[in-house]
Scaffold this motif. Structure first.
Motif, short mmCIF file in Angstrom:
data_model
loop_
_atom_site.label_atom_id
_atom_site.label_comp_id
_atom_site.label_asym_id
_atom_site.label_seq_id
_atom_site.Cartn_x
_atom_site.Cartn_y
_atom_site.Cartn_z
N SER A 182 4.26 -16.17 0.72
CA SER A 182 3.36 -15.06 1.01
C SER A 182 3.94 -14.11 2.04
CB SER A 182 2.00 -15.59 1.49
OG SER A 182 2.15 -16.33 2.69
N VAL A 204 1.07 -6.07 0.19
CA VAL A 204 0.87 -5.65 -1.20
C VAL A 204 1.07 -4.15 -1.33
CG1 VAL A 204 -0.86 -5.40 -3.02
CG2 VAL A 204 -0.66 -7.57 -1.80
N ALA A 215 -4.34 -0.03 -2.32
CA ALA A 215 -4.82 -1.42 -2.22
C ALA A 215 -6.08 -1.39 -1.37
CB ALA A 215 -3.76 -2.32 -1.58
N PHE A 249 -1.49 -14.02 -1.63
CA PHE A 249 -2.05 -12.68 -1.60
C PHE A 249 -3.53 -12.80 -1.25
CE2 PHE A 249 1.35 -12.52 -4.86
CZ PHE A 249 2.21 -11.66 -4.18
N ILE A 309 -6.19 -3.58 -6.50
CA ILE A 309 -4.89 -2.93 -6.29
C ILE A 309 -4.57 -2.07 -7.50
CG2 ILE A 309 -2.43 -3.31 -5.92
CD1 ILE A 309 -4.37 -6.29 -5.23
N TYR A 359 1.52 -6.63 -11.90
CA TYR A 359 2.00 -7.79 -11.16
C TYR A 359 1.12 -8.98 -11.55
CZ TYR A 359 4.86 -4.97 -7.92
OH TYR A 359 5.80 -4.13 -7.37
N LEU A 388 -0.64 -10.87 -8.73
CA LEU A 388 -1.72 -10.22 -7.99
C LEU A 388 -3.08 -10.48 -8.62
CD1 LEU A 388 -0.31 -6.74 -6.90
CD2 LEU A 388 -0.39 -8.88 -5.62
N ASN A 420 7.18 -13.15 -7.68
CA ASN A 420 6.22 -12.06 -7.87
C ASN A 420 6.82 -10.99 -8.78
OD1 ASN A 420 3.94 -10.43 -7.59
ND2 ASN A 420 4.73 -9.42 -5.75
N TYR A 428 7.40 -8.00 -11.42
CA TYR A 428 6.75 -6.73 -11.70
C TYR A 428 7.09 -6.30 -13.12
CZ TYR A 428 5.70 -1.69 -11.37
OH TYR A 428 5.22 -0.43 -11.57
N HIS A 456 -5.60 -4.11 -10.57
CA HIS A 456 -5.59 -5.57 -10.47
C HIS A 456 -6.78 -5.99 -9.62
CE1 HIS A 456 -1.50 -4.18 -11.11
NE2 HIS A 456 -1.07 -5.40 -11.40
N LYS A 485 -8.30 -9.18 -7.82
CA LYS A 485 -8.15 -10.58 -7.41
C LYS A 485 -9.36 -10.93 -6.56
CE LYS A 485 -4.98 -13.75 -5.03
NZ LYS A 485 -5.04 -14.80 -6.04
#
Length: 482
Positions: free
Chosen positions: A77, A112, A121, A133, A139, A145, A148, A269, A271, A353, A355
């Motif tokens: 992280s 992020v 974000a 995350f 985001i 991603y 994410l 992570n 992309y 995104h 989360k």
């Protein structure tokens, strides 16, 4: 290897760090030895380099390395490698004045914001640190991603009408006693159930996990109406004060995690740029997990209704179930969807995104509190730009799981009845402690923060009657993580 200064940072809580002078040809062993002592944790086992690469046993540290991150086994992280930083970092916003927001979660959100392709974000009032995350955020990026979105792709919340007539079964203890067999595999026709949701393929999660709540922060909650704040919207949802309702919060039960795992075999992570052919390939898997999770929530709801109203009629034809339970609201809060957003005065089509964030463009949104607090139904308001068409997905954790085990031991009996008089079904003692109401933020503050920003208005307040976590499964079931 010559002597050199090195900063050692705790991966999960990056505010904790120390400096050492390293002069050994076995740097990993030396770093871990000192880290276990400094951080007082014997379970530290991994050393990450910037960007998430592992320092391997016996390997030397490159001369350019001045900082490492220490992990118990959770994903990396820390910050990305410099090459993945955006030349124009995205805007980072947090929404919350009344709600406590952990600075570690804000730091994770800032990291992020510098990822390639990220434009905005936003941390909701329920924002809290994740293993890698933050949770409780949205985001907006040019590409996707997968990490994410989190490991539980498709996780979300659905609200059902449990009784279509004035509540006939509302005694918490009696209701709790009826909820049996819900951790065990469903004995019905799983392929037929999935076909109702357009799913023709199969996975090894189908037979054992479909129709189960899982552990972690997932739950099913029978509730009653405490207050109607907006009678017009409540009437449009056919919500009345004399009926029982059911909230189901669960996801894809391992399926989503397997999809994320396939994406992160070579990079922690990855992309997927908007022009990559892999983007559509990923979306096929993502959408599959989302549909599977919806099917899972519906089956959990039907099984609970069967426990309460048909305890002796276990062979009721599945074809008749659709008329027995009315779904009022369905939202997915771990997903990625396309939206037109205003970025620096320009309208752009970006991938949002979520989360642990509920979509604010699909109608009324459920926002549950802890098992000892009320839950809200919220009507989104405003144009959705400041909050990326998203709202908080619940109260959000105030304290980490490990922190809940510190201090004076609490009697299990005191954790199965809440201050609101509701009952909690949970045979996993650790989970009872980690998910107790004190672990979560005040839901009133979370809702108030969003109302103050003009993002939503309260419609209905629901009171918990019985919260189902886990019974037969006990501690044996691996928790699902958002």
């Amino acid at each position: 290897m010559s002597s050199r200064a090195l900063t050692v940072t705790l991966n999960y809580d990056q505010s904790k760090k120390f400096a050492i002078v390293l002069n050994t040809h076995a740097p990993k062993e030396a770093i871990l030895r000192q880290a276990r002592n400094k951080f007082r944790s014997k379970t530290l086992s991994l050393v990450f380099l910037r960007g998430g690469a592992h320092l391997k046993d016996g390997a030397d540290l490159p001369d350019s390395i001045t900082q490492v991150w220490i992990s118990k086994g959770e994903p990396y992280s820390g910050p990305p490698i410099d090459l993945t930083r955006s030349t124009q970092p995205g805007e980072v916003r947090t929404i919350g004045e009344k709600s406590f927001i952990d600075h570690n979660a804000v730091n994770q959100l800032r990291l992020v914001g510098v990822l390639e392709g990220v434009h905005v974000a936003v941390g909701m009032p329920d924002l809290h640190p994740g293993s890698r995350f933050p949770i409780g955020c949205a985001i907006a990026a040019e590409g996707i991603y997968p990490a994410l979105i989190g490991s539980d792709v498709g996780c979300g919340i659905a609200l059902y009408r449990l009784s279509s007539s004035p509540r006939s079964v509302s005694n918490p203890s009696k209701l709790a006693s009826l909820l049996r067999g819900l951790d065990e595999p469903w004995s019905g026709d799983v392929p037929a159930w999935l076909r109702k949701y357009g799913i023709e393929r199969s996975s090894h999660f189908d037979a054992n996990s479909l129709g189960t709540v899982g552990a972690g922060n997932h739950f099913a909650e029978i509730c009653s109406v405490e207050k109607i704040a907006d009678a017009t919207v409540a009437e449009s949802l056919r919500i009345t004060e004399d009926c029982l309702y059911l909230i189901v919060h669960t996801g894809s039960r391992g399926l989503g995690a397997s999809i994320l795992s396939a994406q992160t075999t070579t990079e922690s992570n990855p992309y997927i740029p908007p022009t990559s052919p892999e983007l559509q390939e990923y979306l096929v898997e993502h959408d599959y997990a989302v549909r599977w999770a919806v099917a899972n929530r519906d089956l959990v709801a039907h099984r609970i209704r069967q426990c309460i109203y048909w305890p002796s009629d276990t062979r009721k034809p599945m074809s008749s179930w659709s008329d027995d339970l009315e779904k009022i609201v369905e939202v997915t809060h771990n997903s990625v969807t396309r939206h037109a957003l205003n970025v620096n005065g320009e309208t752009r089509e970006l991938w949002v995104h979520r989360k642990g964030a509920a979509p604010a463009d699909k109608g009324v949104v459920p926002c549950p509190g802890s098992r000892g607090d009320f839950s809200w139904l919220l009507q989104p308001t405003g144009d959705g730009q400041i909050n990326l068409q998203s709202l908080a997905h619940g109260a959000g954790r105030r304290h980490g799981r490990n922190a809940l085990h510190a201090g004076t031991k609490i009697a299990k009996s005191s954790l199965t009845t809440t201050t609101l008089g509701s009952e909690v079904v949970c045979t996993d003692t650790d989970l009872l402690i980690e998910e107790r109401p004190e672990a979560y933020k005040d839901i009133g503050g979370v809702v108030g923060d969003m109302e103050d920003q003009g993002l939503c208005k309260g419609v209905v307040v629901l009171r918990p009657v019985v919260t189902y976590k886990i019974r037969e499964g006990g501690a044996a079931r691996k928790p699902d993580r958002e």
